[in-house]
Design a protein around this motif. Structure first.
Motif, PDB file in Angstrom:
ATOM      1  N   PHE A  56       2.272   1.721   0.466  1.00  0.00           N
ATOM      2  CA  PHE A  56       3.691   1.972   1.000  1.00  0.00           C
ATOM      3  C   PHE A  56       3.757   1.497   2.559  1.00  0.00           C
ATOM      4  O   PHE A  56       3.025   1.504   3.447  1.00  0.00           O
ATOM      5  CB  PHE A  56       3.758   3.616   1.118  1.00  0.00           C
ATOM      6  CG  PHE A  56       3.821   4.064  -0.203  1.00  0.00           C
ATOM      7  CD1 PHE A  56       4.903   4.175  -0.918  1.00  0.00           C
ATOM      8  CD2 PHE A  56       2.512   4.775  -0.665  1.00  0.00           C
ATOM      9  CE1 PHE A  56       4.838   4.865  -2.311  1.00  0.00           C
ATOM     10  CE2 PHE A  56       2.509   5.489  -1.831  1.00  0.00           C
ATOM     11  CZ  PHE A  56       3.559   5.449  -2.759  1.00  0.00           C
ATOM     12  N   LEU A  57       4.819   0.455   2.510  1.00  0.00           N
ATOM     13  CA  LEU A  57       4.902  -0.456   3.811  1.00  0.00           C
ATOM     14  C   LEU A  57       6.365   0.218   4.524  1.00  0.00           C
ATOM     15  O   LEU A  57       7.469  -0.589   4.301  1.00  0.00           O
ATOM     16  CB  LEU A  57       5.018  -1.842   3.409  1.00  0.00           C
ATOM     17  CG  LEU A  57       3.489  -2.249   2.508  1.00  0.00           C
ATOM     18  CD1 LEU A  57       3.925  -3.866   2.060  1.00  0.00           C
ATOM     19  CD2 LEU A  57       2.469  -2.059   3.578  1.00  0.00           C
ATOM     20  N   PRO A  58       6.419   0.803   5.377  1.00  0.00           N
ATOM     21  CA  PRO A  58       7.652   1.239   6.085  1.00  0.00           C
ATOM     22  C   PRO A  58       8.034  -0.027   7.115  1.00  0.00           C
ATOM     23  O   PRO A  58       6.955  -0.619   7.703  1.00  0.00           O
ATOM     24  CB  PRO A  58       7.351   2.521   7.022  1.00  0.00           C
ATOM     25  CG  PRO A  58       5.674   2.508   7.333  1.00  0.00           C
ATOM     26  CD  PRO A  58       5.093   1.751   5.736  1.00  0.00           C
ATOM     27  N   TYR A  59       9.253  -0.310   6.982  1.00  0.00           N
ATOM     28  CA  TYR A  59       9.810  -1.355   8.094  1.00  0.00           C
ATOM     29  C   TYR A  59       9.245  -2.881   7.740  1.00  0.00           C
ATOM     30  O   TYR A  59       9.140  -3.387   8.358  1.00  0.00           O
ATOM     31  CB  TYR A  59       9.600  -0.980   9.460  1.00  0.00           C
ATOM     32  CG  TYR A  59      10.143   0.566   9.959  1.00  0.00           C
ATOM     33  CD1 TYR A  59      11.435   0.387  10.307  1.00  0.00           C
ATOM     34  CD2 TYR A  59       9.221   1.440   9.962  1.00  0.00           C
ATOM     35  CE1 TYR A  59      12.016   1.487  10.612  1.00  0.00           C
ATOM     36  CE2 TYR A  59       9.754   2.588  10.399  1.00  0.00           C
ATOM     37  CZ  TYR A  59      11.167   2.690  11.017  1.00  0.00           C
ATOM     38  OH  TYR A  59      11.561   4.075  11.122  1.00  0.00           O
ATOM     39  N   ALA A  60       9.068  -2.791   6.211  1.00  0.00           N
ATOM     40  CA  ALA A  60       8.513  -4.071   6.058  1.00  0.00           C
ATOM     41  C   ALA A  60       9.361  -4.583   5.064  1.00  0.00           C
ATOM     42  O   ALA A  60       9.974  -3.950   3.837  1.00  0.00           O
ATOM     43  CB  ALA A  60       6.974  -3.950   5.133  1.00  0.00           C
ATOM     44  N   ASP A  61       9.989  -5.937   5.218  1.00  0.00           N
ATOM     45  CA  ASP A  61      10.764  -6.635   4.204  1.00  0.00           C
ATOM     46  C   ASP A  61      10.131  -7.130   2.985  1.00  0.00           C
ATOM     47  O   ASP A  61       9.047  -6.969   2.822  1.00  0.00           O
ATOM     48  CB  ASP A  61      11.842  -7.402   4.962  1.00  0.00           C
ATOM     49  CG  ASP A  61      11.058  -8.410   5.570  1.00  0.00           C
ATOM     50  OD1 ASP A  61       9.903  -8.805   4.910  1.00  0.00           O
ATOM     51  OD2 ASP A  61      11.466  -9.420   6.369  1.00  0.00           O
ATOM     52  N   GLU A  62      11.034  -7.778   2.111  1.00  0.00           N
ATOM     53  CA  GLU A  62      10.517  -8.477   0.761  1.00  0.00           C
ATOM     54  C   GLU A  62       9.299  -9.478   1.117  1.00  0.00           C
ATOM     55  O   GLU A  62       8.379  -9.331   0.482  1.00  0.00           O
ATOM     56  CB  GLU A  62      11.477  -8.868   0.034  1.00  0.00           C
ATOM     57  CG  GLU A  62      11.389  -9.463  -1.117  1.00  0.00           C
ATOM     58  CD  GLU A  62      12.476 -10.181  -2.021  1.00  0.00           C
ATOM     59  OE1 GLU A  62      12.636 -11.160  -2.170  1.00  0.00           O
ATOM     60  OE2 GLU A  62      13.416  -9.097  -2.260  1.00  0.00           O
TER      61      GLU A  62
END
Length: 593
Positions: free
Chosen positions: A501-507
């Motif tokens: 799970f990657l908060p504040y990470a875009d595509e």
């Protein structure tokens, strides 16, 4: 005039004959005498060293190297490890003999271990192993194996201690009593460290009998101490006391302060178990009063624990707590030292004397089990001490409550982890991820999820067994973890399926991370454990959109992307696209097969 001629003749004889007399001395025999005196007559060894130094101009470079090497042995007995190491460096520069250099490198390793420089010690051992392969002399091989056993004993690799001691015993039996004595002692020590107390007790008894018959008193003292420790662990306190007192007296003859300190701490523990508190505190205080040094940390840790227990039994709870605090500090230092040894051993690779081989990495399960046992031991000790202090006064009740609160938090943390891989389990991971997702929504940012599933995992279990599957899961976690940031969540969703799970990470960031992880998994080295095994994984990636109000839609989409990667041939990364559809359950099962 007659007396003058007599005086001149006497003076001439002194000037001319003195060098001739010096040249008649068999210095090799004197050095051999020094070597024997270090074991049998330690007081005499200082006199022999002084004599050889006074006559150093008559010694060859190889003889001076031997003297420096033996002098370093004496310094190590006295705990002066840095001085001993410097003497060995001088000896190395003087000697070109493979036999002497073999001894020098092994003694250097001993000194470096005592100074906590484990990587340097393993390097010195590697140099020595290269030399043993080129030596045909059985005596040199015996002594080399014995010193390697001693070094592995210091490094706490007890199976290797028994292996090298067995090799030395096989070469020395009925041919070299001194080496056989040492080999028996190391075999007994290995069993003791592995907690095989009945076997160790018998082996130490045999060692004492044999070494006493062949006049090797230092090993007799070590055998008494080892047998006493076996009796102590088996609860046979009177036998333990008698043997420790005997070893204490024998070590004093050698002025072997390091061992004297250790035996004193064992006596303190024995008297505590016998409820002879004054004697227990007396011996414990002797060790506590010693100046702090890495070589005595084990003895001081034991002494502080004895003192804390004895004072607690006497009702002096505040003093007991202070000693307990010191014990816990030293215990933490010992654990850190054990980790440093394990790390150094894992990193070092070198060749054996008999054949080229690679040293396997330390068994992580064993290390984990050992750590868990230490945690359990500490937990039990804290609980018993807290109970005793609670009976004593109300202040201690607060301490007890605080300790229980800490333990509760510890168990909570343990319950949040997957016991096999150490990453977050599904329930905890999704709860944390939901919280992070809410935070991301509040800041109007994006949230990405990477999900991957190991390819052909069932075939790994069916072909190599479930232990291979467990090993593969741990190696995958080891491979992926370095690529993650502090705020990322790594979760085992179940079986062979994981999510990141990657908060504040875009595509793009999520896609880049997924590709790094896929490459890391594919690069896992399975040799020498499973030579034909290869590990790959299929990755799905998905990023939140404005309509997402919880994690559920992302999890469904990333699941579609991951199974699309399965359909695409596995071992690849697929970004979710809106035209993807969920895989039917029957096809899903076929892909997972």
């Amino acid at each position: 005039m007659h007396y003058l001629r007599l005086f001149l003749a006497w003076l001439f004889s002194i000037v001319v004959c003195a060098p001739l007399m010096a040249s008649d001395v068999d210095y090799d025999a004197v050095i051999d005498e020094l070597k024997a005196s270090l074991i049998a007559e330690p007081a005499k060894s200082s006199e022999v060293i002084a004599y050889l130094k006074d006559n150093s101009q008559h010694l060859s470079s190889e003889q001076r190297a031997r003297v420096l090497t033996l002098e370093s042995n004496k310094e190590m007995y006295n705990g002066a490890y840095e001085h001993a190491f410097n003497l060995l460096i001088q000896a190395e520069q003087l000697s070109h003999s493979p036999e002497i250099q073999n001894s020098i490198y092994l003694y250097q390793a001993t000194a470096l271990i005592a100074m906590k420089k484990y990587q340097g010690a393993l390097d010195a051992m590697a140099k020595n192993l290269d030399r043993i392969e080129q030596i045909d002399d059985v005596t040199i091989k015996m002594t080399s194996y014995l010193r390697l056993a001693n070094l592995y004993l210091d490094l706490e690799v007890y199976d290797e201690v028994k292996r090298y001691a067995s090799l030395a015993y096989g070469l020395s039996r009925e041919t070299s009593p001194k080496e056989q004595c040492y080999a028996q002692m190391f075999l007994a020590a290995g069993e003791l460290k592995l907690s095989h107390y009945h076997e160790a007790k018998q082996l130490f008894a045999d060692t004492r009998t044999f070494c006493s018959e062949h006049n090797i008193p230092l090993i007799v003292a070590m055998a008494d101490k080892g047998k006493g420790t076996s009796h102590l662990r088996l609860g046979e306190l009177q036998q333990a006391e008698n043997l420790f007192l005997s070893a204490h007296s024998e070590y004093k003859a050698f002025k072997f302060q390091l061992e004297i300190n250790d035996v004193s701490s064992l006596l303190a523990e024995t008297y505590l178990m016998k409820q002879e508190l004054e004697r227990a505190k007396q011996y414990a205080q002797q060790v506590i009063d010693i100046e702090d040094d890495p070589s005595v940390i084990g003895a001081k840790k034991r002494a502080f624990k004895v003192m804390a227990d004895a004072l607690a039994l006497e009702g002096a709870y505040q003093q007991a707590y202070r000693y307990l605090d010191k014990y816990l500090q030293l215990r933490e230092a010992v654990i850190d030292e054990t980790k440093a040894k394990a790390y150094a051993y894992q990193m070092a690779k070198f060749e054996n004397a008999e054949k080229a081989r690679e040293i396997k990495m330390l068994n992580q399960d064993r290390a984990l089990y050992t750590a868990q046992q230490k945690v359990v031991e500490l937990e039990r000790y804290n609980e018993s001490m807290a109970l005793m202090i609670a009976i004593g006064c109300s202040i201690c009740l607060v301490i007890f409550g605080a300790s229980m609160f800490v333990q509760k938090r510890k168990y909570k943390r343990i319950s949040q982890r997957d016991p096999l891989t150490g990453v977050l389990n599904r329930g905890t991971g999704q709860d944390f991820a939901e919280n992070l997702f809410v935070d991301v929504l509040a800041h109007r940012s994006v949230f990405s999820v990477v999900m991957f599933d190991l390819d052909h995992f069932k075939e790994i279990n069916d072909t190599y067994g479930h232990s291979a599957g467990d090993w593969a899961l741990r190696r995958v976690v080891d491979a992926v973890s370095p690529s993650l940031k502090g705020r990322d969540l790594f979760v085992r969703m179940g079986g062979e399926e994981f999510a990141i799970f990657l908060p504040y990470a875009d595509e793009q960031a999520a896609l880049k991370l997924a590709k790094q992880c896929r490459a890391a998994i594919e690069a896992i080295q399975t040799r020498p454990h499973y030579s034909d095994l290869s590990i790959t994984a299929s990755f799905g990636v998905c990023t939140s959109v404005e309509e997402d109000l919880s994690l559920d839609p992302l999890m469904k989409r990333v699941d579609m992307a991951m199974y699309q990667a399965k359909r695409n041939g596995r071992n690849c990364v697929v970004m979710y696209r809106s035209n993807m559809t969920a895989m039917p359950q029957q096809a899903n099962n076929a892909v997972n097969a």
